[in-house]
Design a protein around this motif. Structure first.
Motif, PDB file in Angstrom:
ATOM      1  N   ALA A 125      13.007   9.975  -9.910  1.00  0.00           N
ATOM      2  CA  ALA A 125      14.251   9.283  -9.539  1.00  0.00           C
ATOM      3  C   ALA A 125      14.947  10.037  -8.406  1.00  0.00           C
ATOM      4  N   ASN A 126      14.190  10.274  -7.353  1.00  0.00           N
ATOM      5  CA  ASN A 126      14.687  11.038  -6.221  1.00  0.00           C
ATOM      6  C   ASN A 126      15.832  10.292  -5.525  1.00  0.00           C
ATOM      7  N   ILE A 127      16.839  11.012  -5.126  1.00  0.00           N
ATOM      8  CA  ILE A 127      18.010  10.438  -4.480  1.00  0.00           C
ATOM      9  C   ILE A 127      17.653   9.771  -3.156  1.00  0.00           C
ATOM     10  N   ASP A 128      16.565  10.191  -2.538  1.00  0.00           N
ATOM     11  CA  ASP A 128      16.150   9.569  -1.278  1.00  0.00           C
ATOM     12  C   ASP A 128      15.870   8.077  -1.456  1.00  0.00           C
ATOM     13  N   LEU A 129      15.512   7.647  -2.649  1.00  0.00           N
ATOM     14  CA  LEU A 129      15.312   6.220  -2.911  1.00  0.00           C
ATOM     15  C   LEU A 129      16.643   5.471  -2.790  1.00  0.00           C
ATOM     16  N   LEU A 130      17.707   6.077  -3.291  1.00  0.00           N
ATOM     17  CA  LEU A 130      19.037   5.475  -3.157  1.00  0.00           C
ATOM     18  C   LEU A 130      19.470   5.456  -1.695  1.00  0.00           C
TER      19      LEU A 130
ATOM     20  N   ALA B 145       0.838  -1.212   0.000  1.00  0.00           N
ATOM     21  CA  ALA B 145       0.000   0.000   0.000  1.00  0.00           C
ATOM     22  C   ALA B 145       0.866   1.253   0.000  1.00  0.00           C
ATOM     23  N   ALA B 146       1.938   1.234   0.774  1.00  0.00           N
ATOM     24  CA  ALA B 146       2.845   2.390   0.804  1.00  0.00           C
ATOM     25  C   ALA B 146       3.522   2.590  -0.554  1.00  0.00           C
ATOM     26  N   LEU B 147       3.837   1.498  -1.225  1.00  0.00           N
ATOM     27  CA  LEU B 147       4.482   1.600  -2.539  1.00  0.00           C
ATOM     28  C   LEU B 147       3.524   2.142  -3.607  1.00  0.00           C
ATOM     29  N   ALA B 148       2.238   2.105  -3.322  1.00  0.00           N
ATOM     30  CA  ALA B 148       1.250   2.663  -4.247  1.00  0.00           C
ATOM     31  C   ALA B 148       0.882   4.103  -3.882  1.00  0.00           C
ATOM     32  N   SER B 149       1.520   4.647  -2.867  1.00  0.00           N
ATOM     33  CA  SER B 149       1.191   5.996  -2.404  1.00  0.00           C
ATOM     34  C   SER B 149       1.741   7.052  -3.368  1.00  0.00           C
ATOM     35  N   PRO B 150       1.090   8.203  -3.408  1.00  0.00           N
ATOM     36  CA  PRO B 150       1.569   9.280  -4.286  1.00  0.00           C
ATOM     37  C   PRO B 150       3.001   9.731  -3.964  1.00  0.00           C
ATOM     38  N   ALA B 151       3.374   9.718  -2.696  1.00  0.00           N
ATOM     39  CA  ALA B 151       4.730  10.157  -2.333  1.00  0.00           C
ATOM     40  C   ALA B 151       5.786   9.246  -2.966  1.00  0.00           C
ATOM     41  N   PHE B 152       5.576   7.940  -2.876  1.00  0.00           N
ATOM     42  CA  PHE B 152       6.525   7.007  -3.476  1.00  0.00           C
ATOM     43  C   PHE B 152       6.524   7.130  -4.993  1.00  0.00           C
ATOM     44  N   LEU B 153       5.354   7.202  -5.582  1.00  0.00           N
ATOM     45  CA  LEU B 153       5.263   7.269  -7.040  1.00  0.00           C
ATOM     46  C   LEU B 153       5.896   8.558  -7.582  1.00  0.00           C
ATOM     47  N   LEU B 154       5.783   9.650  -6.844  1.00  0.00           N
ATOM     48  CA  LEU B 154       6.456  10.884  -7.246  1.00  0.00           C
ATOM     49  C   LEU B 154       7.976  10.714  -7.155  1.00  0.00           C
TER      50      LEU B 154
END
Length: 159
Positions: free
Chosen positions: A102-107, A88-97
């Motif tokens: 390709a936000n560095i916070d993902l790295l 559910a969190a992975l489907a959230s708008p924050a993650f999808l944005l």
């Protein structure tokens, strides 16, 4: 946004500005939107590796897949409810944005997940990964609290 991976492009295009003799923290004309580099200066070292704007797509995909690998790494024995909440969190708008740009916070998340996994095996490697994440972006410094759970002797010896 077009072109894709806008957050990453401020870094890849900053490398082009550095090669032009400019400081992208002050002026980053290579960026498609004219944004200044808003990351620590260490990111400018990518120009030494010949990274440029043509690498944005490949680097962006690498960041996204590393994030997903980090999610899988920290959930090896998760309950069905935990997995459902993560999906559910992975489907959230924050993650999808974050993915779209390709936000560095993902790295950084991947590096923190790696720190957690390595802490069970090798404190020294775990500390090194956490230090790298902290150099790339300051907020992972709070992850050093993970090592407070270790016995003092093991933390000092770094086994």
């Amino acid at each position: 946004m077009s072109p894709a991976f806008a957050d990453l492009r401020v870094i890849t295009h900053a490398a082009d500005s550095v090669r032009s003799g400019l400081d992208p923290l002050i002026s980053n004309p290579a960026d498609p939107w004219g944004r200044l580099l808003n990351y620590p200066r260490i990111w400018q070292s990518l120009c030494v590796l010949s990274v440029n704007k043509s690498h944005a797509l490949l680097l962006g995909l690498g960041i996204i897949f590393s994030f997903l690998a980090g999610v899988v790494m920290i959930l090896p024995h998760a309950s069905n409810m935990s997995i459902l909440l993560v999906v559910a969190a992975l489907a959230s708008p924050a993650f999808l944005l974050g993915v779209e740009r390709a936000n560095i916070d993902l790295l950084i998340f991947f590096l923190l997940a790696t720190t957690i996994v390595l802490a069970r095996k090798s404190v020294a490697f775990s500390e090194a990964v956490l230090l790298l994440a902290t150099i790339l972006k300051l907020f992972p410094a709070f992850g050093f609290a993970l090592f407070l759970r270790l016995c003092k002797r093991r933390f000092l010896i770094c086994q």
